[in-house]
Design a protein around this motif. Structure first.
Motif, mmCIF file in Angstrom:
data_model
loop_
_atom_site.group_PDB
_atom_site.id
_atom_site.type_symbol
_atom_site.label_atom_id
_atom_site.label_comp_id
_atom_site.label_asym_id
_atom_site.label_seq_id
_atom_site.Cartn_x
_atom_site.Cartn_y
_atom_site.Cartn_z
ATOM 1 N N LYS A 1 17.506 -18.888 -10.625
ATOM 2 C CA LYS A 1 17.433 -17.472 -10.247
ATOM 3 C C LYS A 1 16.546 -17.286 -9.022
ATOM 4 O O LYS A 1 16.868 -16.484 -8.123
ATOM 5 N N ALA A 2 15.430 -18.015 -8.967
ATOM 6 C CA ALA A 2 14.549 -17.906 -7.798
ATOM 7 C C ALA A 2 15.247 -18.423 -6.546
ATOM 8 O O ALA A 2 15.152 -17.816 -5.466
ATOM 9 N N ALA A 3 15.948 -19.540 -6.680
ATOM 10 C CA ALA A 3 16.692 -20.065 -5.533
ATOM 11 C C ALA A 3 17.755 -19.075 -5.082
ATOM 12 O O ALA A 3 17.969 -18.876 -3.866
ATOM 13 N N GLU A 4 18.449 -18.447 -6.030
ATOM 14 C CA GLU A 4 19.463 -17.448 -5.689
ATOM 15 C C GLU A 4 18.856 -16.303 -4.876
ATOM 16 O O GLU A 4 19.472 -15.800 -3.920
ATOM 17 N N ALA A 5 17.646 -15.886 -5.262
ATOM 18 C CA ALA A 5 16.994 -14.790 -4.551
ATOM 19 C C ALA A 5 16.682 -15.186 -3.107
ATOM 20 O O ALA A 5 16.851 -14.379 -2.173
ATOM 21 N N VAL A 6 16.229 -16.408 -2.916
ATOM 22 C CA VAL A 6 15.943 -16.892 -1.555
ATOM 23 C C VAL A 6 17.231 -16.999 -0.754
ATOM 24 O O VAL A 6 17.304 -16.570 0.413
ATOM 25 N N ILE A 7 18.276 -17.548 -1.358
ATOM 26 C CA ILE A 7 19.561 -17.721 -0.672
ATOM 27 C C ILE A 7 20.156 -16.366 -0.287
ATOM 28 O O ILE A 7 20.670 -16.187 0.827
ATOM 29 N N ALA A 8 20.082 -15.403 -1.210
ATOM 30 C CA ALA A 8 20.669 -14.083 -0.935
ATOM 31 C C ALA A 8 19.917 -13.338 0.159
ATOM 32 O O ALA A 8 20.470 -12.423 0.782
ATOM 33 N N ARG A 9 18.682 -13.730 0.416
ATOM 34 C CA ARG A 9 17.868 -13.035 1.426
ATOM 35 C C ARG A 9 17.952 -13.690 2.798
ATOM 36 O O ARG A 9 18.070 -13.013 3.821
ATOM 37 N N PHE A 10 17.902 -15.027 2.815
ATOM 38 C CA PHE A 10 17.771 -15.736 4.084
ATOM 39 C C PHE A 10 19.059 -16.430 4.499
ATOM 40 O O PHE A 10 19.814 -16.927 3.653
ATOM 41 N N ALA A 11 19.271 -16.497 5.808
ATOM 42 C CA ALA A 11 20.345 -17.315 6.353
ATOM 43 C C ALA A 11 19.930 -18.775 6.258
ATOM 44 O O ALA A 11 18.743 -19.102 6.246
ATOM 45 N N GLU A 12 20.919 -19.631 6.171
ATOM 46 C CA GLU A 12 20.657 -21.071 6.052
ATOM 47 C C GLU A 12 19.896 -21.594 7.266
ATOM 48 O O GLU A 12 20.196 -21.240 8.391
#
Length: 524
Positions: A513-524
Motif C-alpha cells: 500500500k505504501a509503494a502504491e501511494a508513492v507510485i500514484a504520486r510520482f512519475a517513474e
C-alpha cells in the motif's frame, strides 16, 4: 474457470483420490478435465479421530456450461483479478525513493517499487540475513548481544526468526494477499502456502526466500545498504541523516522500521511526527509436549502423516480483560528475542518441518494506554522496557523459566517436572509471575486455567512458562492521512512498527500500500 467447494476426503488420501473425487462429484470423465488446482484446504476435526481435509478446487473443463447447469449452486464461475500496481503519477522527482527497514513491509514495498522502475534505496540498520543468522546463533550460544543484528533487527525483520506464519484476517479486495503469497513462492517458499488454511514457511526456508527477494530487487535496479541506521531527519530539507553523519535527500521515505525500533520512535517524536500510544499485549510463552497438543486436537495418540497440530484459544475474564494465545509454534522453540542490553524478551520459532518435541505459544493479555498512562506517545515503550528489565533480573540475563504450578503459588521453580524446555538461548529458573503487575499476572493464570477446559492438560502443573513476551505488536501508531503520508508529508509510515499491521502477511500488504501511494504520486 470454475470453482467447487466442500470436496471432503479422509486425512491421508492421495492426489489421485482427490482427482477421482473431483471427477465423480462433477459427473465428468478424466479426458474432459483440462486442468485443476487447489485453491484452499482446511482440516475438519469436528468428528475426531475421524479427520477430513476439505478442499476448494479451481478447474477448467470441456463443457463448463453443462457443469454449471447440472451443479447449480455447487459450482461457481470465477474470474480472477490479478493484483496490479496503480497508474504512475505525474509529480517529478530527481531523487530515488528510500525504504527504511527490510522486514516484510519494507521488502515488499521495495519489490513493487523496483518492479515498477523506481530503483529504491533500502536502508537497514541490521545485517544481511545470512550474516544476521550467524549473529543470532552466536547470541543464543554465548549470550553476547549485538544490538544492531539480532532477532528483532536485520534483513527479513522480526518474523524471520519465528515460524514464517502467513495467515491474516485482513480484508483484501485488491488481491494483495494472493500477490504476497505468490511472491513468496516465486522466491523459494513451498507452493502449499497458496492453499493451506494456516500457511507457514518456517525460519529455515524463510531465510533463503528473503535473500532471493533481495537479490531480485537489486537486479531490478534497487540498492541495499546494511548496517545503516536513520539516526535523524531534517523535515524541511527532506533529508535523512544516516549513522549520525551522512545526508541522504529524498522526496519519498517509506518508514517500515518494525515494532522494536524504539530509538527511532523517540527521534521521530522529537522531530514532530504525530504519533499516539496504542493498545498491545504482553504475557508469557507456554510449552507443552507436542504429543499432548496432537492428541487433543486430532483425538489420536499418533498423528501419522498429519502435521504437528496447532491451536488458537481466547478467554474473556470477569475483570474485563481478554487473554488469548498468539504466534503458536508447533514443534518449535522458545527463543531469546532481546534487542537491548539489560532487557530480555522472548518469542517462538519453528523450522519448516515443525519436528521439535514441544509446542509453544504466547499466552498474552491486552494492555491499554489506561494501564501505562497517556502522558506521552511512547509510554507503552517504557512499559515494555520495565517488564523486560524484570525478566532480565529474574533470569540473571538468561530466559527465566517456571513451572505453572510454581507460577500459581508465586515461587521460583527448583526443578523441571515431566516437560523439558526446548529453547534457543540460555535459560534459568526464575519467578516469571514477578515480572508483571499482579492484575496482569493473575489474568494470565486465570486464562491458562480456563484454556484447560478446551485442551486437557493445558494447565498441568509441569507446563513451562517463560518471559517476557512483550513484542507482540507496536506500542505506538504513527498517524498517517490521505495519501498514506505522516504529518511530515514526504514520510510514509507502514507496517507493524507504524501500527498498521500484525504479522508477516499484513505487514507485507501494508508495504505494498505504501509503494502504491508513492507510485500514484510520482512519475517513474
Amino acid at each position: 474457470m470454475l470453482r467447487i467447494n466442500q470436496l471432503k476426503l479422509p486425512a491421508g488420501h492421495t492426489q489421485e483420490q482427490l482427482q477421482e473425487k473431483l471427477l465423480r462429484t462433477l459427473h465428468m470423465k478424466k479426458k474432459d478435465l483440462k486442468q485443476y488446482s487447489i485453491r484452499k484446504r482446511s482440516l475438519d476435526a469436528r468428528k475426531k479421530p475421524d479427520l477430513y481435509y476439505v478442499y476448494s478446487v479451481d478447474f477448467e473443463a470441456a463443457d463448463e456450461n453443462r457443469i454449471l447447469r447440472q451443479m447449480k449452486g455447487k459450482v461457481q464461475k470465477i474470474s480472477e483479478h490479478a493484483y496490479r500496481a496503480p497508474k504512475h503519477g505525474t509529480e517529478k522527482s530527481g531523487r530515488r525513493p528510500v525504504v527504511i527497514g527490510s522486514g516484510p513491509a519494507g521488502l515488499f514495498c521495495a519489490y513493487l517499487l523496483s518492479e515498477e522502475g523506481y530503483r529504491p534505496i533500502v536502508i537497514e540498520r541490521g545485517a544481511p540475513v545470512r550474516e544476521r543468522e550467524k549473529d543470532v546463533e552466536r547470541f543464543w550460544e554465548t549470550g553476547v548481544l549485538d544490538p544492531g543484528s539480532n532477532v528483532q533487527f536485520g534483513e527479513g525483520g522480526a518474523g524471520t526468526f519465528s515460524d514464517g506464519k502467513l495467515n491474516t484476517l485482513v480484508k483484501d479486495s485488491r488481491g494483495r494477499n494472493r500477490f504476497v503469497l505468490e511472491t513468496f513462492v516465486r522466491f523459494g517458499a513451498p507452493e502449499d502456502i497458496l492453499w493451506e488454511q494456516k500457511p507457514h514457511i518456517g525460519t529455515d526456508i524463510l531465510i533463503r526466500v528473503v535473500e532471493n527477494l533481495r537479490n531480485h530487487i537489486i537486479s531490478a535496479g534497487g540498492e541495499f545498504r546494511f548496517h545503516t541506521q536513520v539516526t535523524d531527519l531534517i523535515p524541511d530539507e527532506r533529508c535523512l541523516i544516516l549513522n549520525g553523519e551522512e545526508r541522504l535527500l529524498t522526496d519519498a521515505a517509506v518508514l517500515a522500521v518494525g515494532h522494536s525500533a524504539r530509538d527511532t520512535f523517540q527521534m521521530l517524536c522529537e522531530r514532530g511526527l504525530e504519533m499516539e500510544a496504542k493498545s498491545f499485549a504482553v504475557g508469557v510463552r507456554v510449552e507443552h509436549p507436542q504429543s499432548l497438543i496432537d492428541e487433543n486436537m486430532y483425538g489420536r495418540k499418533q498423528r501419522g502423516s498429519l502435521p504437528a497440530a496447532s491451536y488458537k484459544l481466547a478467554e474473556k475474564l470477569e475483570n474485563g480483560r481478554g487473554v488469548y494465545t498468539f504466534c503458536m509454534c508447533p514443534g518449535g522453540y522458545v527463543v531469546n528475542a532481546s534487542s537491548e542490553q539489560g532487557r530480555l524478551a522472548v518469542n517462538g520459532m519453528s523450522y519448516h518441518g515443525r519436528a521439535g518435541e514441544n509446542a509453544n505459544s504466547a499466552v498474552i493479555v491486552t494492555v491499554t494506554p489506561e494501564d501505562y498512562g497517556r502522558s506521552h506517545p511512547l509510554a507503552g515503550v517504557e512499559f515494555q522496557r520495565r517488564l523486560e528489565e524484570r525478566a532480565w533480573e529474574e533470569g540473571g540475563g538468561a530466559i527465566p523459566v517456571q513451572r505453572f504450578e510454581d507460577y500459581c503459588n508465586d515461587r521460583k521453580s527448583t526443578a523441571f517436572g515431566s516437560i523439558a524446555p526446548a529453547m534457543k538461548g540460555n535459560y534459568s529458573f526464575g519467578n516469571v509471575r514477578r515480572i508483571f503487575p499482579e492484575e496482569l499476572a493473575g489474568s494470565i493464570q486465570e486464562g491458562i486455567q480456563k484454556m484447560d477446559r478446551k485442551i486437557r492438560g493445558f494447565a498441568d502443573g509441569d507446563v513451562l512458562l517463560s518471559g517476557v513476551e512483550s513484542r507482540t505488536s507496536s506500542p505506538v501508531r504513527i498517524v498517517r492521512g490521505e495519501g498514506l503520508t505522516s504529518s511530515v508529508p514526504w514520510i510514509y509510515p507502514c507496517g507493524e512498527g507504524a501500527g498498521y499491521a500484525g504479522g508477516i502477511t499484513s505487514a507485507a500488504m501494508d508495504g505494498l500500500k505504501a509503494a502504491e501511494a508513492v507510485i500514484a504520486r510520482f512519475a517513474e
